[in-house]
Design a protein around this motif. Structure first.
Motif, mmCIF file in Angstrom:
data_model
loop_
_atom_site.group_PDB
_atom_site.id
_atom_site.type_symbol
_atom_site.label_atom_id
_atom_site.label_comp_id
_atom_site.label_asym_id
_atom_site.label_seq_id
_atom_site.Cartn_x
_atom_site.Cartn_y
_atom_site.Cartn_z
ATOM 1 N N LEU A 257 -58.852 -65.554 15.450
ATOM 2 C CA LEU A 257 -57.698 -66.253 14.888
ATOM 3 C C LEU A 257 -57.582 -66.017 13.384
ATOM 4 C CD1 LEU A 257 -58.110 -69.624 16.817
ATOM 5 C CD2 LEU A 257 -56.599 -67.721 17.374
ATOM 6 N N GLY A 258 -56.442 -65.549 12.946
ATOM 7 C CA GLY A 258 -56.178 -65.445 11.517
ATOM 8 C C GLY A 258 -57.038 -64.446 10.775
ATOM 9 N N SER A 259 -57.481 -63.373 11.416
ATOM 10 C CA SER A 259 -58.308 -62.392 10.731
ATOM 11 C C SER A 259 -57.517 -61.744 9.603
ATOM 12 C CB SER A 259 -58.778 -61.318 11.720
ATOM 13 O OG SER A 259 -57.683 -60.612 12.236
ATOM 14 N N THR A 260 -58.240 -61.327 8.565
ATOM 15 C CA THR A 260 -57.597 -60.735 7.396
ATOM 16 C C THR A 260 -56.816 -59.483 7.756
ATOM 17 O OG1 THR A 260 -59.302 -61.621 5.920
ATOM 18 C CG2 THR A 260 -57.987 -59.782 5.098
ATOM 19 N N VAL A 261 -57.405 -58.623 8.599
ATOM 20 C CA VAL A 261 -56.714 -57.374 8.936
ATOM 21 C C VAL A 261 -55.406 -57.654 9.677
ATOM 22 C CG1 VAL A 261 -57.835 -56.922 11.166
ATOM 23 C CG2 VAL A 261 -57.047 -55.018 9.782
ATOM 24 N N THR A 262 -55.382 -58.694 10.514
ATOM 25 C CA THR A 262 -54.152 -59.020 11.223
ATOM 26 C C THR A 262 -53.108 -59.586 10.275
ATOM 27 O OG1 THR A 262 -55.451 -59.496 13.206
ATOM 28 C CG2 THR A 262 -53.186 -60.279 13.183
ATOM 29 N N GLN A 263 -53.542 -60.451 9.355
ATOM 30 C CA GLN A 263 -52.604 -60.991 8.366
ATOM 31 C C GLN A 263 -52.002 -59.876 7.523
ATOM 32 O OE1 GLN A 263 -54.170 -64.414 6.107
ATOM 33 N NE2 GLN A 263 -55.723 -64.610 7.693
ATOM 34 N N VAL A 264 -52.828 -58.909 7.145
ATOM 35 C CA VAL A 264 -52.338 -57.780 6.353
ATOM 36 C C VAL A 264 -51.393 -56.924 7.191
ATOM 37 C CG1 VAL A 264 -53.010 -55.612 5.229
ATOM 38 C CG2 VAL A 264 -54.312 -57.710 4.785
ATOM 39 N N ALA A 265 -51.827 -56.557 8.407
ATOM 40 C CA ALA A 265 -51.054 -55.638 9.240
ATOM 41 C C ALA A 265 -49.663 -56.164 9.565
ATOM 42 C CB ALA A 265 -51.810 -55.356 10.537
ATOM 43 N N LEU A 266 -49.547 -57.475 9.790
ATOM 44 C CA LEU A 266 -48.267 -58.041 10.188
ATOM 45 C C LEU A 266 -47.349 -58.343 9.008
ATOM 46 C CD1 LEU A 266 -49.336 -60.367 13.142
ATOM 47 C CD2 LEU A 266 -48.628 -57.968 13.169
ATOM 48 N N ASN A 267 -47.815 -58.051 7.792
ATOM 49 C CA ASN A 267 -46.987 -58.288 6.604
ATOM 50 C C ASN A 267 -46.959 -57.097 5.651
ATOM 51 O OD1 ASN A 267 -46.283 -61.378 6.714
ATOM 52 N ND2 ASN A 267 -48.447 -61.256 7.228
ATOM 53 N N ALA A 268 -47.653 -56.023 5.992
ATOM 54 C CA ALA A 268 -47.806 -54.899 5.077
ATOM 55 C C ALA A 268 -46.526 -54.079 4.937
ATOM 56 C CB ALA A 268 -48.944 -53.998 5.551
ATOM 57 N N PRO A 269 -46.326 -53.465 3.755
ATOM 58 C CA PRO A 269 -45.161 -52.597 3.544
ATOM 59 C C PRO A 269 -45.341 -51.212 4.151
ATOM 60 C CG PRO A 269 -46.506 -52.675 1.562
ATOM 61 C CD PRO A 269 -47.135 -53.634 2.530
ATOM 62 N N CYS A 270 -46.529 -50.949 4.714
ATOM 63 C CA CYS A 270 -46.849 -49.638 5.278
ATOM 64 C C CYS A 270 -47.756 -49.839 6.498
ATOM 65 C CB CYS A 270 -47.556 -48.777 4.232
ATOM 66 S SG CYS A 270 -49.125 -49.489 3.680
ATOM 67 N N PRO A 271 -48.033 -48.792 7.259
ATOM 68 C CA PRO A 271 -48.959 -48.939 8.388
ATOM 69 C C PRO A 271 -50.355 -49.376 7.941
ATOM 70 C CG PRO A 271 -47.706 -46.906 8.580
ATOM 71 C CD PRO A 271 -47.426 -47.447 7.216
ATOM 72 N N THR A 272 -51.032 -50.097 8.809
ATOM 73 C CA THR A 272 -52.407 -50.524 8.578
ATOM 74 C C THR A 272 -53.291 -49.917 9.653
ATOM 75 O OG1 THR A 272 -51.666 -52.623 7.637
ATOM 76 C CG2 THR A 272 -53.961 -52.498 8.367
ATOM 77 N N MET A 273 -54.420 -49.355 9.238
ATOM 78 C CA MET A 273 -55.342 -48.758 10.202
ATOM 79 C C MET A 273 -56.616 -49.587 10.258
ATOM 80 S SD MET A 273 -56.608 -44.797 10.480
ATOM 81 C CE MET A 273 -55.043 -44.211 11.133
ATOM 82 N N SER A 274 -56.995 -50.004 11.460
ATOM 83 C CA SER A 274 -58.218 -50.765 11.674
ATOM 84 C C SER A 274 -59.280 -49.828 12.244
ATOM 85 C CB SER A 274 -57.940 -51.924 12.643
ATOM 86 O OG SER A 274 -59.134 -52.569 13.009
ATOM 87 N N VAL A 275 -60.441 -49.772 11.582
ATOM 88 C CA VAL A 275 -61.529 -48.875 11.999
ATOM 89 C C VAL A 275 -62.819 -49.675 12.065
ATOM 90 C CG1 VAL A 275 -62.768 -46.732 11.508
ATOM 91 C CG2 VAL A 275 -60.399 -46.976 10.762
ATOM 92 N N ASN A 276 -63.468 -49.655 13.206
ATOM 93 C CA ASN A 276 -64.699 -50.430 13.373
ATOM 94 C C ASN A 276 -65.941 -49.612 13.658
ATOM 95 O OD1 ASN A 276 -64.070 -53.024 12.778
ATOM 96 N ND2 ASN A 276 -63.527 -53.605 14.852
ATOM 97 N N HIS A 277 -65.771 -48.334 13.939
ATOM 98 C CA HIS A 277 -66.907 -47.485 14.266
ATOM 99 C C HIS A 277 -66.768 -46.181 13.486
ATOM 100 C CE1 HIS A 277 -68.149 -49.930 17.781
ATOM 101 N NE2 HIS A 277 -66.856 -50.173 17.870
ATOM 102 N N TYR A 278 -67.904 -45.517 13.219
ATOM 103 C CA TYR A 278 -67.827 -44.206 12.590
ATOM 104 C C TYR A 278 -67.099 -43.256 13.528
ATOM 105 C CZ TYR A 278 -70.921 -45.633 8.868
ATOM 106 O OH TYR A 278 -71.451 -46.269 7.778
ATOM 107 N N PHE A 279 -66.109 -42.566 12.988
ATOM 108 C CA PHE A 279 -65.244 -41.736 13.814
ATOM 109 C C PHE A 279 -64.803 -40.547 12.985
ATOM 110 C CE2 PHE A 279 -61.474 -40.512 16.176
ATOM 111 C CZ PHE A 279 -61.853 -40.745 17.488
ATOM 112 N N ASP A 280 -64.898 -39.357 13.549
ATOM 113 C CA ASP A 280 -64.523 -38.147 12.827
ATOM 114 C C ASP A 280 -63.135 -37.675 13.218
ATOM 115 O OD1 ASP A 280 -66.893 -37.684 11.293
ATOM 116 O OD2 ASP A 280 -67.904 -37.102 13.147
ATOM 117 N N LEU A 281 -62.387 -37.218 12.226
ATOM 118 C CA LEU A 281 -61.085 -36.620 12.489
ATOM 119 C C LEU A 281 -61.265 -35.351 13.305
ATOM 120 C CD1 LEU A 281 -59.433 -36.737 8.950
ATOM 121 C CD2 LEU A 281 -58.859 -38.176 10.888
#
Length: 296
Positions: A257-281
């Motif tokens: 409930l009310g996580s920072t990333v969700t608050q940011v993502a739903l109000n941001a002027p640009c896309p928000t990317m959530s990353v929780n694990h090491y991941f290579d392009l």
């Protein structure tokens, strides 16, 4: 860069902005695209097991294929999916099956989540649950954005010095190197007296990880984390915010409930990317966790 993309879609059209960007990314990178709608919300929990046998999922699939036909005709490697079940479970299941390297999601209305909570007795939104548990990055879109060239020019990465945040910094650094983009690392403290120490720690812990990045900046401020991140993103004309989705709450239900990333993502002027694990392009160069290029 992206080879297998999942995008969550709905019958209401609230996810149209996510679908638009996902199709543009799939076209740009010649990727496989899997738009998925999880049926069951409108019919109720007791009816989910009957949806496929009744032909309802097939009817919904045809409806969505017609809705997005113009977008999908450019993508031979696309497949609309409609499955019965719980939204976050099915999205995560498909991501594991396809070994996806990106999930694109749009916002959900408060009414949708309240209905879901009453119906299934679950706290937290589909967005939060997928972001917290997915092993690939989640790109969250709240409004139409342009898939431009280069894709990213100014990347903002927020850190609280946690282990999860290191994953976000590592991925943000890979993106910045790939696109020759600027990157800014920020930390939001609870008190202004902590700012000097936080700035020292930002540079001390992360400068080596960001070797090879064209331009790297650091900023520390104090206040409410989501508010400050949004302010800096707006002020810096950022076109991507990268964060780790996690919470210091021990209660898993409260953490949704009310996580920072969700608050940011739903109000941001640009896309928000959530990353929780090491991941290579999936691109020409691969990097280790310290930012060094891995040969071969």
């Amino acid at each position: 860069m992206f080879k297998d993309i999942i995008v969550g879609i709905s019958l209401t059209g609230i996810d149209d902005c996510a679908m638009k960007l996902a199709t543009e990314l799939a076209e740009k990178f010649e990727a496989n695209l899997y738009p998925i709608h999880v049926a069951g919300m409108e019919q109720g929990w007791g009816s989910i097991q009957h949806l496929e046998h009744s032909g309802e999922t097939e009817r919904l699939k045809k409806q969505l294929e017609e809705r997005y036909s113009l977008s999908l005709e450019k993508l031979p490697n696309s497949e609309v999916m409609v499955v019965p079940g719980i939204p976050h479970n099915e999205l995560l299941r498909l991501a594991r099956k396809k070994k996806t390297d990106l999930i694109v999601m749009g916002p959900h209305t408060k009414e949708y989540e309240e209905k879901r909570s009453h119906m299934w007795g679950m706290a937290g939104s589909t967005l939060e649950r997928v972001s917290q548990k997915a092993r690939c990055p989640i790109l969250i879109i709240r409004k139409d954005v342009v898939c431009k060239e280069p894709l990213f020019e100014r990347i903002l990465v927020a850190t609280d010095f946690s282990k999860q945040a290191e994953c976000a910094i590592n991925y943000g650094g890979q993106l910045a190197r790939q696109y020759n983009a600027q990157i800014k690392l920020i930390n939001v403290t609870e008190e202004e007296s902590q700012n000097a120490e936080s700035m020292k720690r930002l540079k001390g812990e992360y400068e080596a990880r960001l070797r090879g990045v064209k331009e790297c900046g650091y900023e520390v401020c104090s206040g409410e984390a989501a508010v400050e991140i949004l302010h800096i993103a707006q002020e810096s004309n950022t076109d991507l915010i990268v964060m780790a989705h996690h919470s210091k709450e021990q209660d898993p239900e409260k953490a949704f409930l009310g996580s920072t990333v969700t608050q940011v993502a739903l109000n941001a002027p640009c896309p928000t990317m959530s990353v929780n694990h090491y991941f290579d392009l999936r691109c020409g160069l691969m990097y280790d966790q310290s930012g060094q290029v891995i040969d071969g």
